[in-house]
Motif scaffolding. Structure first.
Motif, PDB file in Angstrom:
ATOM      1  N   VAL A 137     -93.132  10.358  -3.944  1.00  0.00           N
ATOM      2  CA  VAL A 137     -93.677  11.240  -2.919  1.00  0.00           C
ATOM      3  C   VAL A 137     -95.116  10.814  -2.665  1.00  0.00           C
ATOM      4  CG1 VAL A 137     -94.215  13.624  -2.322  1.00  0.00           C
ATOM      5  CG2 VAL A 137     -92.203  13.112  -3.739  1.00  0.00           C
ATOM      6  N   GLY A 138     -95.392  10.365  -1.455  1.00  0.00           N
ATOM      7  CA  GLY A 138     -96.745   9.981  -1.070  1.00  0.00           C
ATOM      8  C   GLY A 138     -97.408  11.106  -0.308  1.00  0.00           C
ATOM      9  N   ALA A 178     -77.087   5.824  -4.019  1.00  0.00           N
ATOM     10  CA  ALA A 178     -77.548   6.559  -2.841  1.00  0.00           C
ATOM     11  C   ALA A 178     -79.034   6.264  -2.644  1.00  0.00           C
ATOM     12  CB  ALA A 178     -77.314   8.050  -2.998  1.00  0.00           C
ATOM     13  N   LEU A 179     -79.450   6.225  -1.388  1.00  0.00           N
ATOM     14  CA  LEU A 179     -80.839   5.922  -1.032  1.00  0.00           C
ATOM     15  C   LEU A 179     -81.237   6.823   0.126  1.00  0.00           C
ATOM     16  CD1 LEU A 179     -82.459   2.460  -0.567  1.00  0.00           C
ATOM     17  CD2 LEU A 179     -82.574   4.131   1.277  1.00  0.00           C
ATOM     18  N   ALA A 180     -82.483   7.293   0.088  1.00  0.00           N
ATOM     19  CA  ALA A 180     -83.025   8.118   1.170  1.00  0.00           C
ATOM     20  C   ALA A 180     -84.505   7.795   1.338  1.00  0.00           C
ATOM     21  CB  ALA A 180     -82.848   9.605   0.868  1.00  0.00           C
ATOM     22  N   ALA A 181     -84.964   7.780   2.588  1.00  0.00           N
ATOM     23  CA  ALA A 181     -86.375   7.505   2.870  1.00  0.00           C
ATOM     24  C   ALA A 181     -86.774   8.163   4.189  1.00  0.00           C
ATOM     25  CB  ALA A 181     -86.617   6.000   2.943  1.00  0.00           C
ATOM     26  N   VAL A 182     -87.868   8.923   4.150  1.00  0.00           N
ATOM     27  CA  VAL A 182     -88.414   9.531   5.363  1.00  0.00           C
ATOM     28  C   VAL A 182     -89.931   9.343   5.368  1.00  0.00           C
ATOM     29  CG1 VAL A 182     -86.571  11.212   5.801  1.00  0.00           C
ATOM     30  CG2 VAL A 182     -88.421  11.811   4.251  1.00  0.00           C
ATOM     31  N   VAL A 186     -91.511  10.245   1.629  1.00  0.00           N
ATOM     32  CA  VAL A 186     -90.681  10.616   0.491  1.00  0.00           C
ATOM     33  C   VAL A 186     -89.507   9.643   0.465  1.00  0.00           C
ATOM     34  CG1 VAL A 186     -89.322  12.418  -0.647  1.00  0.00           C
ATOM     35  CG2 VAL A 186     -91.289  13.055   0.775  1.00  0.00           C
ATOM     36  N   VAL A 187     -89.356   8.947  -0.649  1.00  0.00           N
ATOM     37  CA  VAL A 187     -88.252   8.003  -0.801  1.00  0.00           C
ATOM     38  C   VAL A 187     -87.604   8.219  -2.157  1.00  0.00           C
ATOM     39  CG1 VAL A 187     -89.388   6.289   0.673  1.00  0.00           C
ATOM     40  CG2 VAL A 187     -89.593   6.096  -1.809  1.00  0.00           C
TER      41      VAL A 187
END
Length: 153
Positions: free
Chosen positions: A48-49, A90-94, A108-109
């Protein structure tokens, strides 16, 4: 589910890329975490940036992110590389664009993998490559009235 062209009648394997997005609305750690669930995964790693209150010794008041129209496609390309290199379940990135305040979530990745070491490594590769390869630019505004662009050509 889509059919493959190579073997008519066979279903394509579901993609481990569950969520990719460039958004002008607040980000949710819970949304990214929920996208990473997989019964075969023993490790989930999140990054989380957030917007910090300083950079290079100067106080940051606020910043804005902007991006090229290809940013979401480039983020997907980066995600596909990570999926090809690691055993990602599973992978997620926004990533957020627009004006953000100190403390806001900027990116958030996360990834889930069979084991924690793989999850840590894949998540690190994901965020590092997003920072270096996805055309998102940061415009920082400092408390002394100066400003700077970061990542802009």
């Amino acid at each position: 589910m889509a059919l493959t062209n190579e073997h008519p009648g066979e279903q394509a394997a579901p993609s481990p890329i569950k969520l990719i997005g460039i958004r002008d609305t607040p980000l949710s750690v819970d949304e990214v975490f929920a996208a990473l669930g997989d019964e075969a995964a023993g490790g989930i790693s999140l990054f989380v940036g957030t917007v910090r209150n300083h950079d290079g010794g100067a106080d940051v008041d606020a910043l804005g992110y902007s991006c090229h129209p290809s940013a979401a496609d480039e983020m997907r390309r980066v995600a596909e590389k990570v999926v090809a290199e690691y055993p990602v379940r599973a992978l997620a990135a926004v990533h957020r664009v627009g004006d953000l305040a100190v403390g806001d979530l900027a990116v958030v990745v996360g990834v889930s993998c069979p084991h924690r070491a793989e999850a840590f490594a894949a998540c690190r590769k994901l965020i590092d490559d997003i920072k270096h390869e996805v055309p998102v630019w940061k415009h920082q505004r400092f408390s002394d009235g100066t400003e700077e662009w970061v990542g802009a050509c």
